[in-house]
Design a protein around this motif. Structure first.
Motif, PDB file in Angstrom:
ATOM      1  N   THR A 245       0.821  -1.215   0.000  1.00 31.07           N
ATOM      2  CA  THR A 245       0.000   0.000   0.000  1.00 31.07           C
ATOM      3  C   THR A 245       0.850   1.258   0.000  1.00 31.07           C
ATOM      4  OG1 THR A 245      -0.141  -0.084   2.429  1.00 31.07           O
ATOM      5  CG2 THR A 245      -1.900  -1.137   1.181  1.00 31.07           C
ATOM      6  N   THR A 246       2.054   1.187   0.568  1.00 31.01           N
ATOM      7  CA  THR A 246       2.927   2.362   0.585  1.00 31.01           C
ATOM      8  C   THR A 246       3.563   2.631  -0.774  1.00 31.01           C
ATOM      9  OG1 THR A 246       4.852   1.045   1.285  1.00 31.01           O
ATOM     10  CG2 THR A 246       3.443   1.947   3.019  1.00 31.01           C
ATOM     11  N   LYS A 247       3.445   1.685  -1.703  1.00 25.66           N
ATOM     12  CA  LYS A 247       4.064   1.841  -3.014  1.00 25.66           C
ATOM     13  C   LYS A 247       3.051   2.093  -4.125  1.00 25.66           C
ATOM     14  CE  LYS A 247       7.633  -1.471  -1.609  1.00 25.66           C
ATOM     15  NZ  LYS A 247       8.255  -2.784  -1.905  1.00 25.66           N
ATOM     16  N   LEU A 248       1.762   2.103  -3.777  1.00 26.03           N
ATOM     17  CA  LEU A 248       0.739   2.305  -4.790  1.00 26.03           C
ATOM     18  C   LEU A 248       0.461   3.785  -4.988  1.00 26.03           C
ATOM     19  CD1 LEU A 248      -1.871  -0.457  -3.884  1.00 26.03           C
ATOM     20  CD2 LEU A 248      -0.207  -0.490  -5.740  1.00 26.03           C
ATOM     21  N   SER A 249       0.075   4.125  -6.187  1.00 25.67           N
ATOM     22  CA  SER A 249      -0.353   5.485  -6.460  1.00 25.67           C
ATOM     23  C   SER A 249      -1.714   5.708  -5.828  1.00 25.67           C
ATOM     24  CB  SER A 249      -0.427   5.724  -7.971  1.00 25.67           C
ATOM     25  OG  SER A 249      -1.012   6.969  -8.250  1.00 25.67           O
ATOM     26  N   SER A 250      -1.901   6.878  -5.254  1.00 24.64           N
ATOM     27  CA  SER A 250      -3.148   7.167  -4.549  1.00 24.64           C
ATOM     28  C   SER A 250      -4.221   7.754  -5.448  1.00 24.64           C
ATOM     29  CB  SER A 250      -2.880   8.150  -3.401  1.00 24.64           C
ATOM     30  OG  SER A 250      -2.370   9.366  -3.901  1.00 24.64           O
ATOM     31  N   ALA A 581      -4.325  17.521  -8.641  1.00 32.53           N
ATOM     32  CA  ALA A 581      -3.638  16.721  -9.654  1.00 32.53           C
ATOM     33  C   ALA A 581      -2.215  17.218  -9.880  1.00 32.53           C
ATOM     34  CB  ALA A 581      -4.426  16.758 -10.968  1.00 32.53           C
ATOM     35  N   LEU A 582      -2.021  18.553  -9.846  1.00 33.43           N
ATOM     36  CA  LEU A 582      -0.679  19.104 -10.011  1.00 33.43           C
ATOM     37  C   LEU A 582       0.227  18.683  -8.857  1.00 33.43           C
ATOM     38  CD1 LEU A 582       1.334  20.895 -11.495  1.00 33.43           C
ATOM     39  CD2 LEU A 582       0.391  22.866 -10.256  1.00 33.43           C
ATOM     40  N   LEU A 583      -0.309  18.725  -7.640  1.00 34.86           N
ATOM     41  CA  LEU A 583       0.481  18.277  -6.487  1.00 34.86           C
ATOM     42  C   LEU A 583       0.817  16.788  -6.603  1.00 34.86           C
ATOM     43  CD1 LEU A 583      -1.291  20.118  -3.523  1.00 34.86           C
ATOM     44  CD2 LEU A 583       0.876  20.688  -4.609  1.00 34.86           C
ATOM     45  N   GLN A 584      -0.135  16.000  -7.069  1.00 30.86           N
ATOM     46  CA  GLN A 584       0.121  14.574  -7.244  1.00 30.86           C
ATOM     47  C   GLN A 584       1.194  14.345  -8.298  1.00 30.86           C
ATOM     48  OE1 GLN A 584      -1.080  12.251  -5.425  1.00 30.86           O
ATOM     49  NE2 GLN A 584      -2.841  13.164  -4.395  1.00 30.86           N
ATOM     50  N   ALA A 585       1.194  15.154  -9.340  1.00 34.27           N
ATOM     51  CA  ALA A 585       2.226  15.018 -10.365  1.00 34.27           C
ATOM     52  C   ALA A 585       3.590  15.422  -9.825  1.00 34.27           C
ATOM     53  CB  ALA A 585       1.862  15.868 -11.592  1.00 34.27           C
ATOM     54  N   ILE A 586       3.627  16.435  -8.964  1.00 29.56           N
ATOM     55  CA  ILE A 586       4.908  16.884  -8.394  1.00 29.56           C
ATOM     56  C   ILE A 586       5.538  15.783  -7.557  1.00 29.56           C
ATOM     57  CG2 ILE A 586       5.934  18.484  -6.730  1.00 29.56           C
ATOM     58  CD1 ILE A 586       4.006  20.612  -7.749  1.00 29.56           C
ATOM     59  N   VAL A 587       4.730  15.102  -6.748  1.00 28.40           N
ATOM     60  CA  VAL A 587       5.267  14.044  -5.875  1.00 28.40           C
ATOM     61  C   VAL A 587       5.298  12.697  -6.582  1.00 28.40           C
ATOM     62  CG1 VAL A 587       4.506  15.238  -3.806  1.00 28.40           C
ATOM     63  CG2 VAL A 587       3.001  13.556  -4.866  1.00 28.40           C
ATOM     64  N   ASN A 588       4.974  12.682  -7.882  1.00 29.39           N
ATOM     65  CA  ASN A 588       5.059  11.485  -8.717  1.00 29.39           C
ATOM     66  C   ASN A 588       3.991  10.452  -8.376  1.00 29.39           C
ATOM     67  OD1 ASN A 588       6.512  10.506 -10.976  1.00 29.39           O
ATOM     68  ND2 ASN A 588       7.367   8.881  -9.706  1.00 29.39           N
ATOM     69  N   GLU A 589       2.912  10.866  -7.727  1.00 29.69           N
ATOM     70  CA  GLU A 589       1.772   9.981  -7.525  1.00 29.69           C
ATOM     71  C   GLU A 589       0.974   9.820  -8.811  1.00 29.69           C
ATOM     72  OE1 GLU A 589       0.459   8.210  -5.095  1.00 29.69           O
ATOM     73  OE2 GLU A 589       1.912   8.599  -3.522  1.00 29.69           O
ATOM     74  N   LEU A 590       0.961  10.862  -9.624  1.00 30.91           N
ATOM     75  CA  LEU A 590       0.285  10.838 -10.916  1.00 30.91           C
ATOM     76  C   LEU A 590       1.353  10.747 -12.000  1.00 30.91           C
ATOM     77  CD1 LEU A 590      -2.553  11.090 -12.186  1.00 30.91           C
ATOM     78  CD2 LEU A 590      -2.149  13.542 -12.373  1.00 30.91           C
ATOM     79  N   PRO A 591       1.370   9.666 -12.774  1.00 30.88           N
ATOM     80  CA  PRO A 591       2.448   9.479 -13.759  1.00 30.88           C
ATOM     81  C   PRO A 591       2.418  10.554 -14.849  1.00 30.88           C
ATOM     82  CG  PRO A 591       0.714   7.849 -14.064  1.00 30.88           C
ATOM     83  CD  PRO A 591       0.400   8.555 -12.790  1.00 30.88           C
ATOM     84  N   ILE A 592       3.613  10.951 -15.263  1.00 35.89           N
ATOM     85  CA  ILE A 592       3.772  11.965 -16.308  1.00 35.89           C
ATOM     86  C   ILE A 592       3.590  11.295 -17.664  1.00 35.89           C
ATOM     87  CG2 ILE A 592       5.273  13.736 -17.250  1.00 35.89           C
ATOM     88  CD1 ILE A 592       4.379  14.234 -14.366  1.00 35.89           C
ATOM     89  N   SER A 593       2.622  11.775 -18.446  1.00 36.91           N
ATOM     90  CA  SER A 593       2.377  11.196 -19.770  1.00 36.91           C
ATOM     91  C   SER A 593       3.279  11.828 -20.822  1.00 36.91           C
ATOM     92  CB  SER A 593       0.902  11.371 -20.153  1.00 36.91           C
ATOM     93  OG  SER A 593       0.059  10.716 -19.226  1.00 36.91           O
ATOM     94  N   THR A 594       3.284  13.162 -20.871  1.00 36.98           N
ATOM     95  CA  THR A 594       4.159  13.874 -21.807  1.00 36.98           C
ATOM     96  C   THR A 594       4.838  15.011 -21.065  1.00 36.98           C
ATOM     97  OG1 THR A 594       2.367  15.348 -22.509  1.00 36.98           O
ATOM     98  CG2 THR A 594       2.684  13.317 -23.784  1.00 36.98           C
ATOM     99  N   GLY A 595       5.919  15.521 -21.628  1.00 38.59           N
ATOM    100  CA  GLY A 595       6.701  16.561 -20.982  1.00 38.59           C
ATOM    101  C   GLY A 595       7.799  15.971 -20.124  1.00 38.59           C
ATOM    102  N   ASN A 596       8.495  16.816 -19.386  1.00 36.33           N
ATOM    103  CA  ASN A 596       9.581  16.342 -18.542  1.00 36.33           C
ATOM    104  C   ASN A 596       9.632  17.165 -17.264  1.00 36.33           C
ATOM    105  OD1 ASN A 596      11.681  18.651 -18.981  1.00 36.33           O
ATOM    106  ND2 ASN A 596      11.023  18.063 -21.052  1.00 36.33           N
ATOM    107  N   VAL A 597      10.177  16.542 -16.226  1.00 39.40           N
ATOM    108  CA  VAL A 597      10.325  17.156 -14.907  1.00 39.40           C
ATOM    109  C   VAL A 597      11.780  17.056 -14.503  1.00 39.40           C
ATOM    110  CG1 VAL A 597       9.617  17.116 -12.498  1.00 39.40           C
ATOM    111  CG2 VAL A 597       7.969  16.550 -14.285  1.00 39.40           C
TER     112      VAL A 597
END
Length: 647
Positions: A245-250, A581-597
Motif C-alpha cells: 500500500t505504501t508503493k501504490l499510487s493514490s 492533480a498538479l500536487l500529485q504530479a509533483i510528488v510522482n503519484e500521478l504518472p507523467i504522460s508527456t513533458g519532462n520534470v
C-alpha cells in the motif's frame, strides 16, 4: 526518523530562511541527538526496550517438551488481578517478528526464483532461476498459493512426522483396548484361575497407557508447530499488504482487469435474475485492502492446522483398514468402502462449493465495505443533497446479497456437520449387522469396541479433519489469488535524486543534487516543462486500459512551472481545475504522460489532503514509536503550528 524528517521539512519549506538561524537550529538538532541524560520513554519505546527476553530462546529440551518455558508468564497473569501489561510480555523471537517474516516472504515466497508458473502450453512447467520477470509474465502466471504451500510444506516437516506418529499410536491404542477387553472376558470365563490372562490384561493395559502418553504430546507439539506457522503466514501477508500500500499510487487507476467482484461469474439478485459481474475499473480501495488484511489472511491461520492431514489422513485410514480387517475381516472392509466411496466424493463436492461461496462472499464484502467507506468519506455531501435514504437502500441491498451467499455457505457447513455425526453410527451399525447376520461372525466385546473406536477415528479423520483441510485449502487458494492480484498491481515510479558525482552522472544519468546550505534563493529546485497527465495513464485521450470502455481524462494539461528555493507558492483555482492533480504530479503519484520534470533536491515532504492517522494518541502518532524528548517534541509542535490545537 521524525527528527531528520522534521528538519528537512523545515529546511525545504523555508520555515527557516536565515543562514544563521538555520545553523543554530542544526546545532540544536545535533545537541539533541547527543543529549540522552533526561530521556523519557513513551509507552511503545519503553515496552520495546524494557520487555524481558523470550524464555523460549533459552529453554531446555525438557522445558520445550513440557511447555514449561511459558509457566512464569502464565503465573504472572494469574496472580495479577489487573491482568498483564505491555512490559510483562517477552520479546518476540526473531522468526516471529514482522520485519523478518516480511523479508523471508519477499525473498523466498514472492521472489521470482521460487514462484511457480503455469505455462499455457505445458502446465507442468515451473519457473527457473534464470527466467526473468517479463518472460514469465508472457508465458505464464505466478501462483502465490503454490509458493505458500511449498514454503509451508518445507517448514512443517517435523509436524508431519509427529502427526504420523500420533496416528500410529492412536490406532494401536484402539487395538490394545480390544485385546484388554478380550483378556477381561477370558478372566471371567475361567473364574480368574488362569494367571496368563492376568498378565495379558496387565500387558495390554500398560500398552494403552504408553500409547496415550505418546499420543498426547505428539498431538500438542504438532498443533503448536502448525498453528505457529499459520500465525507467521498471516503476519507475513499482512506486512506484505501494508508494504504494497505504501508503493501504490493514490490517484491513478491501478488495474482495470480485475475488480472486487471479478471472481464471481454472476450474482443472483433478489428478484431471481442474475447480474453479470463487472470486470472493469478496479481501484485499490481502502475497503478492499481492509478485507484482504482482515478476512482473507485469517483463512491461512486455521487452514495451517489441517493442511498436513491431506497426506496424513489417507495414511491413517490405510492403517485403520489393516487393523480393522485383522480384527473383523470383510465386514470392516465393507464399512471402510462406504466411507471412501460415499463420503469422500461428497466432501470433494462440498469443498468446491465452499470455494465458490468464499469467492462470492469475499467479492461482495469488498463491494459493500468500499461503498460504506465512500459514504462515510462523503457524508457531508450526502447530507447536503439529502441522499441518506438512497445510500441506506443501496447498502442494505448489497448486504442482502452478501447475507444470501453466507446463508448458502452455512447450509453447506450444516450439511457437513450432519454427515459427521450421522456417518459413524450408521456405518458401525451396518458393519456389525453384516458381520453377524450375513457373514455369521461372533459378536464379541472386542469386536464391538474395537470396531466402534476405529470407525470413530476414521470418521473423525475422513469426515471432519480431511474436509476441513480440503475446504481450508480451497478458501486459501481464493484468498491467495486475491492477495496476489493486489501485490501484482503496478507501483508508482520512485524518483531518485543521487548526490552529484561524475560516476553517478555517467551511470544513472540523473541531475546532481545540492545541499540546502549551498542553494541560492533563485536556485530552481523543481522544473516542469509542458507536462500533461491523464488519470488512467497513457499518453492521449483515446487510451483505455484493458477491458475498459471508459475514455481517458486529462488531469493536468501542458503545465510549465519552476519552483525556486526559499519561495512560497500558492496554487489557487476553482473546484476540479487540477490543483490536487498538479500536487500529485509533483510528488510522482500521478504518472507523467508527456513533458519532462527536472528535480534538483535531496528529499521532498508532502502533506496530503487526507491525513493518515493510526489508532493511538496524538503523541504516539507524532513519535511513531521513537523516544520522547520533551524539548525536541515541543519544538516540533510549535514549528508545525499545533500549539493552538493542543492548547
Amino acid at each position: 526518523g521524525i527528527k531528520t524528517a522534521t528538519a528537512l521539512i523545515m529546511k525545504r519549506s523555508s520555515i527557516i530562511n536565515d543562514d544563521d538561524e538555520y545553523g543554530r537550529f542544526r546545532d540544536n538538532i545535533n545537541d539533541d541527538k547527543d543529549d540522552t541524560s533526561n530521556t523519557a520513554m513513551d509507552a511503545v519505546g519503553a515496552a520495546t526496550k524494557r520487555r524481558p527476553p523470550n524464555p523460549l530462546e533459552s529453554a531446555s529440551l525438557l522445558s520445550r517438551f513440557t511447555f514449561a518455558w511459558n509457566f512464569q508468564l502464565l503465573r504472572k497473569g494469574m496472580d495479577n488481578v489487573m491482568g498483564l501489561e505491555e512490559i510483562d510480555l517477552p520479546q518476540l523471537v526473531k522468526s516471529d517478528q514482522s520485519c523478518w517474516l516480511l523479508t523471508q516472504f519477499e525473498n523466498n515466497i514472492w521472489d521470482i526464483k521460487t514462484m511457480c508458473s503455469i505455462n499455457r502450453g505445458n502446465k507442468s512447467k515451473r519457473a527457473t532461476k534464470k527466467d526473468n520477470t517479463k518472460e514469465k509474465n508472457k508465458h505464464g502466471q505466478y501462483q502465490l498459493a503454490r509458493a505458500l504451500l511449498t514454503d509451508y510444506w518445507k517448514s512443517t516437516f517435523w509436524a508431519r512426522v509427529l502427526l504420523n506418529m500420533n496416528s500410529i499410536v492412536k490406532v494401536f491404542q484402539a487395538y490394545s483396548m480390544g485385546k484388554l477387553l478380550e483378556a477381561f472376558g477370558s478372566i471371567d470365563n475361567d473364574n480368574g484361575n488362569d494367571y496368563n490372562n492376568h498378565s495379558q490384561a496387565y500387558l495390554w493395559g500398560c500398552m494403552m497407557i504408553l500409547c496415550g502418553s505418546i499420543a498426547i504430546p505428539t498431538k500438542q507439539h504438532q498443533f503448536n508447530i502448525t498453528f505457529r506457522k499459520g500465525i507467521q503466514l498471516r503476519i507475513a501477508l499482512i506486512a506484505a499488504i501494508y508494504a504494497k500500500t505504501t508503493k501504490l499510487s493514490s490517484v491513478a487507476v491501478v488495474d482495470n482487469s480485475y475488480n472486487s467482484i471479478s471472481t464471481v461469474d454472476s450474482i443472483k439478485e433478489d428478484n431471481g435474475t442474475r447480474k453479470k459481474a463487472n470486470n472493469n475499473n478496479y481501484h485499490a480501495t481502502s475497503g478492499h485492502v481492509t478485507n484482504l488484511a482482515s478476512n482473507d489472511v485469517e483463512k491461512f491461520l486455521m487452514t495451517s492446522i489441517f493442511t498436513n492431514l491431506v497426506i496424513g489422513a489417507p495414511l491413517e485410514a490405510a492403517l485403520i483398514l489393516f487393523v480393522g480387517c485383522t480384527t473383523l475381516g470383510q465386514a470392516f472392509a465393507a464399512g471402510f468402502g462406504i466411507f471412501v466411496v460415499a463420503f469422500l466424493p461428497l466432501q470433494s463436492f462440498l469443498g468446491k462449493k465452499f470455494a465458490l461461496y468464499r469467492s462470492r462472499v469475499a467479492a461482495l464484502t469488498d463491494n459493500r465495505v468500499s461503498f460504506v467507506s465512500q459514504a462515510l468519506s462523503g457524508s457531508r455531501i450526502m447530507k447536503m443533497n439529502g441522499w441518506e435514504l438512497e445510500f441506506e437502500k443501496r447498502i442494505a441491498q448489497k448486504r442482502r446479497l452478501e447475507i444470501k451467499q453466507l446463508q448458502n455457505s452455512n447450509m453447506l457447513r450444516g450439511l457437513n456437520e450432519a454427515i459427521y455425526y450421522f456417518g459413524s453410527i450408521s456405518v458401525v451399525l451396518f458393519v456389525l449387522i453384516l458381520h453377524v447376520f450375513v457373514l455369521e461372525g461372533d459378536l464379541t466385546v472386542r469386536n464391538v469396541f474395537t470396531t466402534m473406536t476405529l470407525m470413530n477415528m476414521l470418521q473423525y479423520t475422513l469426515t471432519l479433519h480431511l474436509p476441513n483441510a480440503v475446504m481450508g485449502l480451497a478458501e486459501c487458494s481464493v484468498s491467495a489469488k486475491r492477495i496476489q492480484r493486489f501485490l501484482e498491481l503496478p507501483e508508482r515510479e520512485v524518483v531518485y535524486c543521487a548526490p552529484a558525482s561524475a560516476a553517478n552522472l555517467e551511470t544513472t544519468g540523473t541531475k546532481p543534487c545540492r545541499r540546502q546550505e549551498e542553494l541560492l534563493d533563485n536556485t530552481t529546485l523543481l522544473s516542469m516543462n509542458d507536462v500533461t497527465c491523464y488519470w488512467n495513464g497513457g499518453n492521449n485521450e483515446n487510451y483505455t486500459q484493458s477491458n475498459s470502455s471508459i475514455p481517458n481524462t486529462k488531469a493536468v494539461a501542458n503545465v510549465t512551472i519552476d519552483f525556486h528555493a526559499a519561495e512560497m507558492v500558492c496554487i489557487i483555482g476553482s473546484v476540479g481545475c487540477g490543483k490536487s492533480a498538479l500536487l500529485q504530479a509533483i510528488v510522482n503519484e500521478l504518472p507523467i504522460s508527456t513533458g519532462n520534470v527536472t528535480r534538483n533536491y535531496e528529499s521532498l515532504a508532502y502533506a496530503p489532503q487526507d491525513p493518515w492517522i493510526m489508532n493511538g494518541t496524538i503523541q504516539e502518532n507524532i513519535l511513531m514509536g521513537l523516544e520522547f524528548k520533551k524539548q525536541w517534541y515541543d519544538e516540533v509542535i510549535e514549528s508545525c503550528g499545533l500549539l493552538i490545537d493542543l492548547g
